[in-house]
Enzyme design. Sequence first.
Site, mmCIF file in Angstrom:
data_model
loop_
_atom_site.group_PDB
_atom_site.id
_atom_site.type_symbol
_atom_site.label_atom_id
_atom_site.label_comp_id
_atom_site.label_asym_id
_atom_site.label_seq_id
_atom_site.Cartn_x
_atom_site.Cartn_y
_atom_site.Cartn_z
ATOM 1 N N ASP A 1 -16.852 2.700 -27.186
ATOM 2 C CA ASP A 1 -15.684 2.809 -26.315
ATOM 3 C C ASP A 1 -14.901 4.021 -26.795
ATOM 4 O O ASP A 1 -14.716 4.196 -28.011
ATOM 5 C CB ASP A 1 -14.788 1.572 -26.413
ATOM 6 C CG ASP A 1 -15.518 0.293 -26.039
ATOM 7 O OD1 ASP A 1 -16.238 0.295 -25.036
ATOM 8 O OD2 ASP A 1 -15.357 -0.708 -26.760
ATOM 9 N N LYS B 1 -15.440 -1.202 -35.040
ATOM 10 C CA LYS B 1 -15.062 -2.430 -34.335
ATOM 11 C C LYS B 1 -15.253 -3.664 -35.205
ATOM 12 O O LYS B 1 -14.465 -4.609 -35.152
ATOM 13 C CB LYS B 1 -15.919 -2.602 -33.071
ATOM 14 C CG LYS B 1 -15.707 -1.580 -31.991
ATOM 15 C CD LYS B 1 -16.586 -1.947 -30.793
ATOM 16 C CE LYS B 1 -16.561 -0.859 -29.755
ATOM 17 N NZ LYS B 1 -17.373 -1.194 -28.578
ATOM 18 N N GLN C 1 -21.246 8.163 -38.208
ATOM 19 C CA GLN C 1 -20.326 9.299 -38.160
ATOM 20 C C GLN C 1 -21.051 10.577 -37.725
ATOM 21 O O GLN C 1 -20.565 11.334 -36.886
ATOM 22 C CB GLN C 1 -19.673 9.524 -39.522
ATOM 23 C CG GLN C 1 -18.747 10.728 -39.541
ATOM 24 C CD GLN C 1 -18.077 10.935 -40.881
ATOM 25 O OE1 GLN C 1 -16.908 11.253 -40.926
ATOM 26 N NE2 GLN C 1 -18.802 10.755 -41.975
ATOM 27 N N LEU D 1 -12.115 10.528 -39.804
ATOM 28 C CA LEU D 1 -12.355 11.700 -38.981
ATOM 29 C C LEU D 1 -13.851 11.980 -38.910
ATOM 30 O O LEU D 1 -14.559 11.887 -39.914
ATOM 31 C CB LEU D 1 -11.621 12.906 -39.552
ATOM 32 C CG LEU D 1 -10.092 12.854 -39.455
ATOM 33 C CD1 LEU D 1 -9.480 13.987 -40.264
ATOM 34 C CD2 LEU D 1 -9.633 12.914 -38.007
ATOM 35 N N HIS E 1 -22.666 0.354 -29.236
ATOM 36 C CA HIS E 1 -21.706 0.164 -28.145
ATOM 37 C C HIS E 1 -20.493 1.021 -28.449
ATOM 38 O O HIS E 1 -19.802 0.799 -29.442
ATOM 39 C CB HIS E 1 -21.300 -1.299 -27.993
ATOM 40 C CG HIS E 1 -20.398 -1.524 -26.824
ATOM 41 N ND1 HIS E 1 -19.295 -2.330 -26.875
ATOM 42 C CD2 HIS E 1 -20.427 -1.004 -25.562
ATOM 43 C CE1 HIS E 1 -18.684 -2.318 -25.708
ATOM 44 N NE2 HIS E 1 -19.355 -1.516 -24.892
ATOM 45 N N THR F 1 -15.633 -5.646 -38.795
ATOM 46 C CA THR F 1 -15.069 -5.533 -40.138
ATOM 47 C C THR F 1 -16.119 -5.061 -41.139
ATOM 48 O O THR F 1 -17.191 -5.660 -41.265
ATOM 49 C CB THR F 1 -14.497 -6.888 -40.594
ATOM 50 O OG1 THR F 1 -13.533 -7.328 -39.633
ATOM 51 C CG2 THR F 1 -13.836 -6.765 -41.956
#
EC number: 4.2.1.147
Length: 392
Positions: free
Chosen positions: A19, A66, A83, A48, A17, A68
């Site tokens: 955003d 999002k 990543q 980055l 998911h 932890t």
Amino acid sequence: MFLVGEALIGKEPEVAHIDLLIGDKNGPVGIAFANGLTQLSAGHTPLLSVIRPNLLAKPSTLIVPKVTVKNMEQAAIIFGPAQTAVAKAVADAVEEGVIPKERAEELVIIVSVFIHPDAKDYDAIYRYNYGATKLAIQRAMEGFPDVDKVLYEKERSVHPVMGYRVMRLWDPPYLQIAFDIVDLAEVKRVLSEIPESDHLLIEMGTPLVKMHGVQVVREVRRARPGSFVVLDLKTLDTGNLEVRLAADASADAVVISGLAPRKTIELAIKEAKKTGIYSIVDMLNVRDPVEVLRSLSVLPDVVELHRAIDMENSEHAWQSIPEIKSLGGKILVAVAGGIRVDNVRDALRAGADIIVVGRAITRSKDVRDMTEQFLSQLKKSEIDQYRIMTDF
């Protein structure tokens, strides 16, 4: 530039998911980018996005977890497949012209990434996050969804976590089944026999509410989750208080008597709007429903032209439906009392939006069959019955 994108792809536990924000380095997204990179939070440390170590993606992209991150195994998923997926999606979006190449140094992207704590499959994590990031970028750049798309989908959509559609009255006509019986066990039995339909409402009649209180709504919800429940209080006084009681009991709509003082009706309608439920004004024994409506400073969502059980041999007042609808807004008209299968079409032709039926269904020997007979008269298919859904 300030663009927003979102996408969900895949299946648990590797579901992705995404955003994201896309904007100018010198704008609000650029400021958020710098703040995110320098103001760290335990378990949500941003990083980055790189194609490989020492090779940043362009536009510069900040990944924010999002969920932890609690251990090195979870950190490896963020720094590895997640990543890589985000960086590749950004680079491919530039190569394919989704993001203009000439703006790659002017823009920054902030990507919020969801990784389920139980996710293990690196290949699935990569593929889902790559697809979701690329789709979210495309949606952001295209301004998807536009307002018209949101308005079209808002009542058709079912959130997967919610699990069912919360009904709103946007696609009339509807069949409303009124329970004027007081035996709760019998109510539940009848509910269990009523077929599922996107055009069916459940009304808790006044005698039933008087016997069991407003919490009878929750009994209905347990017996029939996802139902649109009307609470017939026939409010005559303390309009705002009674509507709030109905809303707190999780009713979708509340019935106010048209015989109540104007101030009471107005307070009830305003409270219904405040709490997000429908207001229904029942014109039972009201000589001139149109006159009552014209006297109000705010109109209800639904006007019910109601012929009492004790008066079912008298004439219907359906002739006033066009005048009621001419008063403005999206006002719906319900008709109740003496409704049978053979006169449903007459009511609909007169302009009725909601057909209220009580004993003809609730005391039928075959509840399912009788309900289906009434529903068939509405001539409405189920919402999106013929649409094959992925996301859109």
